[in-house]
Design a protein around this motif. Structure first.
Motif, PDB file in Angstrom:
ATOM      1  N   GLY A 109      46.134  47.925  34.321  1.00  0.00           N
ATOM      2  CA  GLY A 109      44.772  48.035  34.804  1.00  0.00           C
ATOM      3  C   GLY A 109      44.795  48.040  36.319  1.00  0.00           C
ATOM      4  O   GLY A 109      45.802  48.368  36.945  1.00  0.00           O
ATOM      5  N   SER A 110      43.691  47.670  36.940  1.00  0.00           N
ATOM      6  CA  SER A 110      43.644  47.659  38.401  1.00  0.00           C
ATOM      7  C   SER A 110      44.561  46.571  38.951  1.00  0.00           C
ATOM      8  O   SER A 110      44.502  45.416  38.543  1.00  0.00           O
ATOM      9  N   GLN A 111      45.422  46.966  39.884  1.00  0.00           N
ATOM     10  CA  GLN A 111      46.285  45.992  40.551  1.00  0.00           C
ATOM     11  C   GLN A 111      45.917  45.811  42.017  1.00  0.00           C
ATOM     12  O   GLN A 111      46.633  45.142  42.754  1.00  0.00           O
ATOM     13  N   ILE A 112      44.810  46.392  42.427  1.00  0.00           N
ATOM     14  CA  ILE A 112      44.409  46.274  43.825  1.00  0.00           C
ATOM     15  C   ILE A 112      43.964  44.845  44.126  1.00  0.00           C
ATOM     16  O   ILE A 112      43.119  44.282  43.422  1.00  0.00           O
ATOM     17  N   THR A 113      44.575  44.252  45.134  1.00  0.00           N
ATOM     18  CA  THR A 113      44.187  42.912  45.564  1.00  0.00           C
ATOM     19  C   THR A 113      43.164  43.072  46.671  1.00  0.00           C
ATOM     20  O   THR A 113      43.501  43.241  47.838  1.00  0.00           O
ATOM     21  N   GLY A 114      41.911  43.058  46.295  1.00  0.00           N
ATOM     22  CA  GLY A 114      40.810  43.254  47.230  1.00  0.00           C
ATOM     23  C   GLY A 114      39.515  42.881  46.550  1.00  0.00           C
ATOM     24  O   GLY A 114      39.422  42.810  45.317  1.00  0.00           O
ATOM     25  N   GLY A 115      38.496  42.632  47.358  1.00  0.00           N
ATOM     26  CA  GLY A 115      37.214  42.254  46.781  1.00  0.00           C
ATOM     27  C   GLY A 115      37.238  40.907  46.086  1.00  0.00           C
ATOM     28  O   GLY A 115      36.378  40.616  45.252  1.00  0.00           O
ATOM     29  N   SER A 116      38.248  40.084  46.426  1.00  0.00           N
ATOM     30  CA  SER A 116      38.370  38.752  45.813  1.00  0.00           C
ATOM     31  C   SER A 116      38.235  38.856  44.296  1.00  0.00           C
ATOM     32  O   SER A 116      37.436  38.164  43.670  1.00  0.00           O
ATOM     33  N   SER A 117      39.045  39.721  43.688  1.00  0.00           N
ATOM     34  CA  SER A 117      38.814  40.090  42.292  1.00  0.00           C
ATOM     35  C   SER A 117      39.878  39.625  41.308  1.00  0.00           C
ATOM     36  O   SER A 117      39.732  39.847  40.105  1.00  0.00           O
ATOM     37  N   THR A 118      40.962  38.999  41.752  1.00  0.00           N
ATOM     38  CA  THR A 118      42.072  38.715  40.841  1.00  0.00           C
ATOM     39  C   THR A 118      41.664  37.809  39.689  1.00  0.00           C
ATOM     40  O   THR A 118      41.871  38.133  38.521  1.00  0.00           O
ATOM     41  N   VAL A 119      41.063  36.668  39.989  1.00  0.00           N
ATOM     42  CA  VAL A 119      40.682  35.721  38.935  1.00  0.00           C
ATOM     43  C   VAL A 119      39.451  36.214  38.197  1.00  0.00           C
ATOM     44  O   VAL A 119      39.426  36.283  36.961  1.00  0.00           O
ATOM     45  N   ARG A 120      38.416  36.577  38.936  1.00  0.00           N
ATOM     46  CA  ARG A 120      37.166  36.944  38.269  1.00  0.00           C
ATOM     47  C   ARG A 120      37.301  38.223  37.450  1.00  0.00           C
ATOM     48  O   ARG A 120      36.565  38.440  36.496  1.00  0.00           O
ATOM     49  N   GLY A 121      38.283  39.059  37.796  1.00  0.00           N
ATOM     50  CA  GLY A 121      38.449  40.301  37.068  1.00  0.00           C
ATOM     51  C   GLY A 121      39.326  40.198  35.836  1.00  0.00           C
ATOM     52  O   GLY A 121      39.289  41.088  34.982  1.00  0.00           O
ATOM     53  N   GLY A 122      40.140  39.136  35.722  1.00  0.00           N
ATOM     54  CA  GLY A 122      41.085  39.114  34.617  1.00  0.00           C
ATOM     55  C   GLY A 122      41.330  37.772  33.962  1.00  0.00           C
ATOM     56  O   GLY A 122      42.232  37.653  33.137  1.00  0.00           O
ATOM     57  N   TYR A 123      40.526  36.773  34.299  1.00  0.00           N
ATOM     58  CA  TYR A 123      40.840  35.424  33.798  1.00  0.00           C
ATOM     59  C   TYR A 123      40.784  35.317  32.282  1.00  0.00           C
ATOM     60  O   TYR A 123      41.569  34.614  31.666  1.00  0.00           O
ATOM     61  N   GLN A 124      39.849  36.039  31.659  1.00  0.00           N
ATOM     62  CA  GLN A 124      39.736  35.952  30.204  1.00  0.00           C
ATOM     63  C   GLN A 124      40.979  36.510  29.520  1.00  0.00           C
ATOM     64  O   GLN A 124      41.486  35.933  28.542  1.00  0.00           O
ATOM     65  N   ASN A 125      41.500  37.631  30.027  1.00  0.00           N
ATOM     66  CA  ASN A 125      42.713  38.205  29.441  1.00  0.00           C
ATOM     67  C   ASN A 125      43.916  37.287  29.638  1.00  0.00           C
ATOM     68  O   ASN A 125      44.772  37.155  28.752  1.00  0.00           O
ATOM     69  N   MET A 126      43.986  36.649  30.799  1.00  0.00           N
ATOM     70  CA  MET A 126      45.096  35.728  31.061  1.00  0.00           C
ATOM     71  C   MET A 126      45.023  34.513  30.127  1.00  0.00           C
ATOM     72  O   MET A 126      46.047  34.059  29.599  1.00  0.00           O
ATOM     73  N   LEU A 127      43.815  33.988  29.930  1.00  0.00           N
ATOM     74  CA  LEU A 127      43.648  32.865  29.002  1.00  0.00           C
ATOM     75  C   LEU A 127      44.044  33.279  27.583  1.00  0.00           C
ATOM     76  O   LEU A 127      44.740  32.542  26.879  1.00  0.00           O
ATOM     77  N   ARG A 128      43.624  34.450  27.167  1.00  0.00           N
ATOM     78  CA  ARG A 128      43.928  34.918  25.817  1.00  0.00           C
ATOM     79  C   ARG A 128      45.432  35.132  25.623  1.00  0.00           C
ATOM     80  O   ARG A 128      45.964  34.855  24.541  1.00  0.00           O
ATOM     81  N   ALA A 129      46.111  35.607  26.676  1.00  0.00           N
ATOM     82  CA  ALA A 129      47.555  35.813  26.560  1.00  0.00           C
ATOM     83  C   ALA A 129      48.267  34.491  26.328  1.00  0.00           C
ATOM     84  O   ALA A 129      49.132  34.370  25.449  1.00  0.00           O
ATOM     85  N   GLY A 130      47.900  33.469  27.108  1.00  0.00           N
ATOM     86  CA  GLY A 130      48.523  32.157  26.930  1.00  0.00           C
ATOM     87  C   GLY A 130      48.202  31.542  25.588  1.00  0.00           C
ATOM     88  O   GLY A 130      49.072  30.970  24.913  1.00  0.00           O
ATOM     89  N   ALA A 131      46.934  31.664  25.168  1.00  0.00           N
ATOM     90  CA  ALA A 131      46.524  31.082  23.888  1.00  0.00           C
ATOM     91  C   ALA A 131      47.189  31.798  22.717  1.00  0.00           C
ATOM     92  O   ALA A 131      47.557  31.161  21.715  1.00  0.00           O
ATOM     93  N   THR A 132      47.348  33.108  22.814  1.00  0.00           N
ATOM     94  CA  THR A 132      47.991  33.868  21.738  1.00  0.00           C
ATOM     95  C   THR A 132      49.442  33.442  21.567  1.00  0.00           C
ATOM     96  O   THR A 132      49.913  33.214  20.437  1.00  0.00           O
ATOM     97  N   ALA A 133      50.169  33.329  22.666  1.00  0.00           N
ATOM     98  CA  ALA A 133      51.569  32.889  22.586  1.00  0.00           C
ATOM     99  C   ALA A 133      51.653  31.490  21.979  1.00  0.00           C
ATOM    100  O   ALA A 133      52.513  31.213  21.127  1.00  0.00           O
ATOM    101  N   ARG A 134      50.760  30.606  22.382  1.00  0.00           N
ATOM    102  CA  ARG A 134      50.763  29.233  21.853  1.00  0.00           C
ATOM    103  C   ARG A 134      50.541  29.222  20.342  1.00  0.00           C
ATOM    104  O   ARG A 134      51.260  28.543  19.596  1.00  0.00           O
ATOM    105  N   GLU A 135      49.543  29.974  19.879  1.00  0.00           N
ATOM    106  CA  GLU A 135      49.235  29.971  18.452  1.00  0.00           C
ATOM    107  C   GLU A 135      50.352  30.598  17.622  1.00  0.00           C
ATOM    108  O   GLU A 135      50.614  30.168  16.487  1.00  0.00           O
ATOM    109  N   MET A 136      51.031  31.577  18.174  1.00  0.00           N
ATOM    110  CA  MET A 136      52.153  32.184  17.446  1.00  0.00           C
ATOM    111  C   MET A 136      53.309  31.193  17.331  1.00  0.00           C
ATOM    112  O   MET A 136      53.985  31.117  16.294  1.00  0.00           O
ATOM    113  N   LEU A 137      53.549  30.437  18.379  1.00  0.00           N
ATOM    114  CA  LEU A 137      54.605  29.429  18.344  1.00  0.00           C
ATOM    115  C   LEU A 137      54.253  28.304  17.365  1.00  0.00           C
ATOM    116  O   LEU A 137      55.113  27.805  16.624  1.00  0.00           O
TER     117      LEU A 137
END
Length: 723
Positions: A109-137
């Motif tokens: 997806g977008s990798q541009i570091t600008g507009g103060s967007s890193t957390v607000r633009g992707g935090y839900q996907n990052m949370l889901r990635a961690g939670a998915t790995a945890r539940e599979m383990l």
């Protein structure tokens, strides 16, 4: 780049990510429609479907957790925030995580570091990635023990069975877990259950940046590397007439002297590159070049000419971005209308690490390494300009020694690749501080015309016009001059308009050959000086307290804003302001966050004004690490202090005047006031952190100066010693 001890290289990470039994790797399949939620897949599922996975987290058989950072790290904290988010749901000890930069690839997806967007633009996907790995383990462990997953839990890199106390480490579970498919969506934690998010967890990049192990672009080395320094036209559109390079070629270690061109928006910047066996030799030989430049055919502007043009422009009607009612008529019939004109300067980015890029062009592929804010942009740009398939263009991010928007531009990466192609080998171009300060692009200066009328102490009508260069107009040779600047209102609090029947925001795109671009907080950095200084003037005209004036113009239903007003008043002691002190306030909203700042000033014994304290309250909603937020607020305020009262870029005869820090001074430690910060806690969506604190400082400072001295500052930068 080199990785910390005990970590794995990107090459090995990608290799093991494709081996279903060697690791548990979780990534995303980005949807065709941007509004859809990305699907989460394991490496095995991606392999079965023939999909190239954007891997975010991988756990190998040793239990090592590797998390990909898809955004640049230039001090703002992406290298910390991304793993801190993932680790929260993954239930792993933060100190045992390895973080690597992802290469520039559209699958992230977008990798541009600008507009103060890193957390607000992707935090839900990052949370889901961690939670998915945890539940599979957890599921893999439950299957091993022949119990229900609900009877198990994860903690500190292990899965435990509640009743028996049995445990298995993540490394022991990756093989069976990698073969599972979760049948239902994961459930994310509630905020009250967070162990890492919202906590001041120690930054992972502090130690490597302190002990020299962190690799910045300027540190990168590859076999056979040569170094280049480029003499570019001192004029923004100058071309080469002739070159005398005999003396430069005679210097030992010089390998090549090559003409280079680099695109700058719709134009081209011309230069002569000296390539040598060391950067010192390249710079020394560059000074020996004798170049005659063709400086005809374009306007050679000066600062005086530019601002006279903008002052004339702001008197025009302009292009409307947003309007309601008939503010021109309402204000025009009021014989007590309030008007003011504000001016803001051009600024250099002046990041600590000057621009640099290492590139290696071959017929088969292009590879670049460097301090790059937009790796996916660079990949697309190089693929297009060099007619190379995207998958053959590899863009590697290093740490950035500051960026502020400048390292999101595409000129310096193209220049490095073009030079590598010309010499037939890898090359690193390093810009000098003089190159950085004189070549631009710069933050655009601006002139703002503000007018309003009041009725019974309330704002009745408002018109704000901005005369400044429109950054978007530079991308094509002949821009659409009827295209308004979509950032004219950036920084303005939208709720103000809900109680205003007549208003208009407009811009007049000033013509200039000077290249301009994003600078920390973009147009908010200049807009808010006009917006919030004018609010103070309106408060004085209405005979009201400046904070009370702002409160009155936002509905009580907008609790979030009023809670911030309450917080900044309490933090600063606004209602207990002392005599013989100057106090100023400003509030702005940009990049999803609201920030209020109060500045306290006092008179210097020998004359002038001293900034004593700055109080800042940020409401950025859901946040990750309060220490990062405080650091970004403090850094933004100091950068804003410089632009308000210390430095500016000037032009004469079509060239930038300031060439280094002896002319473009920076705030010193003795100038820096005490900065007191508060971060609001609420359940709002996350907003940006790296930029929103910069805009309010300048107007708050100038409002404080007026409160102390009665002198209204409408032009920046000011000289605090002369007030």
């Amino acid at each position: 780049m080199k990785n910390p001890p005990g970590s794995i290289s990107r090459r090995n990470f990608l290799r093991i990510s494709g081996m279903t039994g060697a690791s548990l790797t979780i990534g995303f399949l980005l949807p065709a429609a941007a509004k859809d939620i990305p699907a989460i897949l394991t490496a095995g599922e991606a392999l079965e479907q023939g999909i190239e996975l954007s891997a975010w987290v991988s756990i190998d058989k040793t239990g090592l957790v590797t998390i990909m950072c898809h955004r640049a790290e230039m001090g703002q904290g992406a290298f910390q925030a991304i793993p801190q988010i993932v680790a929260e749901e993954l239930e792993v000890e933060f100190e045992k995580i390895n973080v690597m930069f992802a290469a520039g690839q559209t699958r992230y997806g977008s990798q541009i570091t600008g507009g103060s967007s890193t957390v607000r633009g992707g935090y839900q996907n990052m949370l889901r990635a961690g939670a998915t790995a945890r539940e599979m383990l957890i599921t893999a462990a439950a299957n091993s023990w022949k119990v229900k997953p609900e009877e198990c839990y994860a903690e500190k890199g292990k899965v435990f069975h509640r009743s028996s106390g049995k445990s298995l480490g993540y490394g022991e579970l990756v093989e069976p877990a990698s073969k599972l498919k979760l049948e239902k969506p994961v459930t994310l934690k509630q905020r009250k259950d967070y162990k890492l998010i919202g906590k001041p967890v120690k930054r992972l990049d502090t130690s490597p940046k302190s002990n020299g192990k962190a690799i910045f672009g300027i540190d990168f080395r590859v076999k056979g590397l040569l170094y280049a320094s480029v003499e570019r036209s001192p004029y923004f559109h100058g071309k080469i007439k002739s070159i005398d390079d005999k003396k430069a070629k005679a210097i030992k270690g010089v390998k090549h002297i090559v003409k280079v061109e680099m695109p700058v928006f719709a134009g081209t910047r011309h230069g002569v590159a000296v390539v040598a066996d060391s950067i010192y030799t390249a710079m020394k030989a560059r000074k020996a070049l004798v170049i005659e430049w063709d400086n005809e055919g374009f306007e050679k502007v000066s600062t005086e000419l530019l601002y006279n043009r903008m002052r004339a422009d702001v008197q025009k009607t302009g292009l409307t971005q947003k309007a309601q009612g008939d503010p021109t008529r309402v204000i025009g019939k009021d014989d007590k209308k309030i008007t003011a004109v504000y001016e803001t300067p051009y600024e250099s980015h002046s990041a600590m690490e000057p621009l640099n890029c290492t590139a290696h062009y071959t017929a088969e592929k292009i590879e670049v390494w460097g301090p790059i804010q937009g790796p996916d942009w660079v990949q697309g740009d190089l693929a297009d300009k060099f007619k190379m398939p995207k998958e053959k263009v590899i863009v590697n991010m290093t740490f950035l020694g500051g960026g502020f928007g400048r390292k999101a531009f595409l000129d310096y990466t193209y220049e490095a690749v073009a030079l590598s192609k010309a010499i037939g080998g890898p090359v690193q171009i390093v810009w000098t501080r003089e190159d950085d300060m004189t070549q631009g692009p710069f933050r655009p200066g601006g002139v703002y015309g503000c007018s309003a009328s009041l009725s019974d102490g309330r704002l009745q009508a408002l018109e704000i016009k901005m005369a400044a260069q429109n950054m978007d107009h530079q991308w094509v040779p002949v821009p659409d001059k009827a295209d308004y600047n979509r950032n004219t209102m950036e920084g303005w609090l939208e709720p103000y308009l809900e109680q205003l029947s007549h208003y208009r925001f407009a811009d007049i795109p000033t013509e200039s050959p000077i290249p301009v671009m994003w600078w920390r907080s973009v147009y908010s950095s200049t807009n808010v000086f006009a917006f919030e200084s004018f609010w103070d003037e309106l408060s004085v005209a209405a005979g009201k307290d400046p904070l009370a004036m702002r409160r009155e113009h936002i509905s009580q239903e907008k609790e979030r804003y009023h809670k911030l007003f309450d917080a900044i008043a309490a933090l600063s002691g606004w209602d207990k302001r002392g005599k013989n002190e100057g106090w100023g306030i400003a509030v702005s909203e940009c990049f999803g966050s609201i920030v209020g700042e109060v500045v306290k000033v006092s008179a210097r014994p020998g004359g002038g004004v001293k900034v004593d304290k700055v109080f800042a309250v940020m409401d950025c909603g859901w946040y990750v690490n309060p220490d990062i937020i405080r650091a970004q607020i403090e850094g933004s305020i100091i950068m804003a202090y410089g632009a308000a009262a210390v430095h500016a870029t000037h032009f004469a005869d079509g060239k930038a005047v300031e060439r280094n820090f002896h002319q473009y001074a920076m705030p010193r430690i003795m100038d820096t006031p005490e900065i007191i910060v508060q971060v609001m806690d609420n359940d709002e969506k996350p907003g940006g952190v790296g930029e929103p604190s910069l805009p309010p400082f300048a107007p708050a400072l100038c409002n404080a100066i007026f409160d102390l001295t009665g002198k209204r500052i409408r032009k920046l930068p000011m000289d605090l010693t002369a007030i």
